[in-house]
Design an enzyme around this catalytic site. Sequence first.
Site, PDB file in Angstrom:
ATOM      1  N   ASP A  86       1.113  -1.109  -0.138  1.00  0.00           N
ATOM      2  CA  ASP A  86      -0.076  -0.008  -0.051  1.00  0.00           C
ATOM      3  C   ASP A  86       0.845   1.236   0.032  1.00  0.00           C
ATOM      4  OD1 ASP A  86      -2.107  -1.676  -0.224  1.00  0.00           O
ATOM      5  OD2 ASP A  86      -2.566  -1.405   2.001  1.00  0.00           O
ATOM      6  N   LYS A 108       0.505  -7.975  -3.307  1.00  0.00           N
ATOM      7  CA  LYS A 108      -1.034  -7.353  -3.452  1.00  0.00           C
ATOM      8  C   LYS A 108      -0.936  -5.892  -3.668  1.00  0.00           C
ATOM      9  CE  LYS A 108      -3.938  -6.884   0.104  1.00  0.00           C
ATOM     10  NZ  LYS A 108      -4.245  -5.708  -0.118  1.00  0.00           N
ATOM     11  N   ASP A 139      -6.052  -5.878  -5.458  1.00  0.00           N
ATOM     12  CA  ASP A 139      -6.957  -5.827  -4.462  1.00  0.00           C
ATOM     13  C   ASP A 139      -8.113  -4.855  -4.776  1.00  0.00           C
ATOM     14  OD1 ASP A 139      -8.488  -6.516  -2.068  1.00  0.00           O
ATOM     15  OD2 ASP A 139      -6.855  -5.752  -0.633  1.00  0.00           O
ATOM     16  N   LYS A 141     -11.393  -5.070  -4.986  1.00  0.00           N
ATOM     17  CA  LYS A 141     -12.746  -5.411  -4.376  1.00  0.00           C
ATOM     18  C   LYS A 141     -14.028  -4.812  -5.223  1.00  0.00           C
ATOM     19  CE  LYS A 141     -10.951  -5.150   0.260  1.00  0.00           C
ATOM     20  NZ  LYS A 141      -9.594  -4.571   0.105  1.00  0.00           N
ATOM     21  N   ASP A 144     -19.557  -3.711  -8.239  1.00  0.00           N
ATOM     22  CA  ASP A 144     -20.552  -3.269  -8.783  1.00  0.00           C
ATOM     23  C   ASP A 144     -21.327  -4.177  -9.507  1.00  0.00           C
ATOM     24  OD1 ASP A 144     -22.153  -0.861 -10.133  1.00  0.00           O
ATOM     25  OD2 ASP A 144     -20.542   0.298  -9.582  1.00  0.00           O
ATOM     26  N   SER A 199     -11.426  -7.988   8.096  1.00  0.00           N
ATOM     27  CA  SER A 199     -10.583  -7.889   9.535  1.00  0.00           C
ATOM     28  C   SER A 199     -11.125  -6.665  10.110  1.00  0.00           C
ATOM     29  CB  SER A 199      -9.117  -7.929   9.218  1.00  0.00           C
ATOM     30  OG  SER A 199      -8.841  -6.625   8.340  1.00  0.00           O
ATOM     31  N   GLN A 258      -9.001  -1.276  11.815  1.00  0.00           N
ATOM     32  CA  GLN A 258      -8.185  -2.521  11.326  1.00  0.00           C
ATOM     33  C   GLN A 258      -7.916  -3.125  12.738  1.00  0.00           C
ATOM     34  OE1 GLN A 258      -7.577  -4.893   9.672  1.00  0.00           O
ATOM     35  NE2 GLN A 258      -5.814  -4.439   8.250  1.00  0.00           N
ATOM     36  N   GLY A 278       0.912  -5.754   5.620  1.00  0.00           N
ATOM     37  CA  GLY A 278       1.038  -4.666   4.800  1.00  0.00           C
ATOM     38  C   GLY A 278       2.046  -4.088   5.833  1.00  0.00           C
ATOM     39  N   ARG A 279       1.419  -3.118   6.520  1.00  0.00           N
ATOM     40  CA  ARG A 279       2.607  -2.191   7.498  1.00  0.00           C
ATOM     41  C   ARG A 279       3.406  -2.662   8.188  1.00  0.00           C
ATOM     42  NH1 ARG A 279      -2.431   1.290   9.076  1.00  0.00           N
ATOM     43  NH2 ARG A 279      -3.461  -0.455   8.222  1.00  0.00           N
TER      44      ARG A 279
HETATM   45  N1  5IU Z   1      -7.357  -5.682   3.720  1.00  0.00           N
HETATM   46  C1  5IU Z   1      -7.519  -5.762   5.113  1.00  0.00           C
HETATM   47  N2  5IU Z   1      -8.563  -6.395   5.670  1.00  0.00           N
HETATM   48  C2  5IU Z   1      -9.577  -7.027   4.948  1.00  0.00           C
HETATM   49  C3  5IU Z   1      -9.552  -6.977   3.683  1.00  0.00           C
HETATM   50  C4  5IU Z   1      -8.485  -6.302   2.845  1.00  0.00           C
HETATM   51  O1  5IU Z   1      -6.619  -5.398   5.735  1.00  0.00           O
HETATM   52  O2  5IU Z   1     -10.428  -7.465   5.643  1.00  0.00           O
HETATM   53  I1  5IU Z   1     -10.862  -8.085   2.499  1.00  0.00           I
HETATM   54  C5  5IU Z   1      -6.412  -5.312   3.146  1.00  0.00           C
HETATM   55  C6  5IU Z   1      -6.074  -3.746   3.180  1.00  0.00           C
HETATM   56  C7  5IU Z   1      -4.581  -3.546   3.034  1.00  0.00           C
HETATM   57  C8  5IU Z   1      -4.013  -4.727   3.652  1.00  0.00           C
HETATM   58  O3  5IU Z   1      -4.074  -3.271   1.657  1.00  0.00           O
HETATM   59  O4  5IU Z   1      -5.025  -5.996   3.345  1.00  0.00           O
HETATM   60  C9  5IU Z   1      -3.671  -4.954   5.278  1.00  0.00           C
HETATM   61  O5  5IU Z   1      -2.800  -4.002   5.335  1.00  0.00           O
HETATM   62  P1  5IU Z   1      -2.058  -3.694   6.818  1.00  0.00           P
HETATM   63  O6  5IU Z   1      -1.389  -5.012   7.240  1.00  0.00           O
HETATM   64  O7  5IU Z   1      -1.183  -2.681   6.660  1.00  0.00           O
HETATM   65  O8  5IU Z   1      -3.242  -3.384   7.818  1.00  0.00           O
END
Ligand code: 5IU
Length: 307
Positions: A86, A108, A139, A141, A144, A199, A258, A278-279
């Site tokens: 991200d 991703k 990703d 999502k 539509d 999540s 989150q 991710g982070r």
């Molecule tokens: N992501 C989530 N939770 C979900 C879904 C997708 O965190 O339920 I569906 C995505 C959003 C982000 C990554 O791109 O996964 C998680 O990033 P972090 O680990 O930085 O929170």
Amino acid sequence: MHAILSLTQLMEYLKEENCIDESIVNKVKIYLNNTQVDANIFTKSKESNRLKLSFMERARFAKNKVAERIFQIMATKNTTLCVAADLTKTTDILNLAEEVGPHICLFKTHIDIVEDFHPNFLKHLQDIAQTHNFILFEDKKFADIGKTVQLQYSESIYKISSWASLVTAHSLTGKGVLDAIRESEGLKERGVFLLAETSAASSLIDGNYTQATVKLALQYTDLISGIVCQSPLFVDQPGLIQLTPGVQLDSIGDTLSQQYNTPEHVVLERGADIAVVGRGITKSADPALAAQKYKELLWNAYKKRIV
Ligand code: 5IU
């Protein structure tokens, strides 16, 4: 731990004592029906229990070509890590891909957060994916009606279907989304992760929605690589992959709902095959080292799970 009373018994006692009325009893009954654990998942024979089979063994159950490839990559690279890139600058994304490439099975992206997008960037990203043998996963999502999804998937400056082997889709609008993706032009082998749970602590998704999503996925096994969810109860078929986001070691969540669990927890308690980080990696001082650490923790948990 042993339960002294079942929730159904408890409801009966409370009703007898006039502490609650019939409508509460019914509400709880419906809730329990929708969220019941299928006890079979824990007692099933090893041959058909995806939580006990190795990824190599599961590859032959995959009906979607990308899922089959993911199983093979996981089994040969010893990794179940998906990194969530991200980031908003193309150079940062490419650098990250190079750094974490040896440790991941999926990379991703959120292509629409990139500030300096240009088509050449995708060519570079594809080269890195090929060098390090990982799969590109947008990703998006999709949520539509089918026709709009088709345009979002194949058109615009991003032309997602031409480079992303994997995308995510909501089941919100039903089969139209999956028909649209299936019928679109693009890479020969493509797959979809269908979103059955999130999540986010603020999620509105309930048990009914999740069950209906899984039912829909089972009607499209040629296209569906797996399910995005937080619990082992929804992905039963060994050929489908459970992808679980919300994984980090040093935090339990962020300020925007989150929620995080540890790598061991998502694999051993929540049934994750692939974990999204991710982070936990992108914000670390050394993303390559962090990715290696997550990879090893996840892999060890998977080995423990299948014995
Ligand atoms: N992501 C989530 N939770 C979900 C879904 C997708 O965190 O339920 I569906 C995505 C959003 C982000 C990554 O791109 O996964 C998680 O990033 P972090 O680990 O930085 O929170």
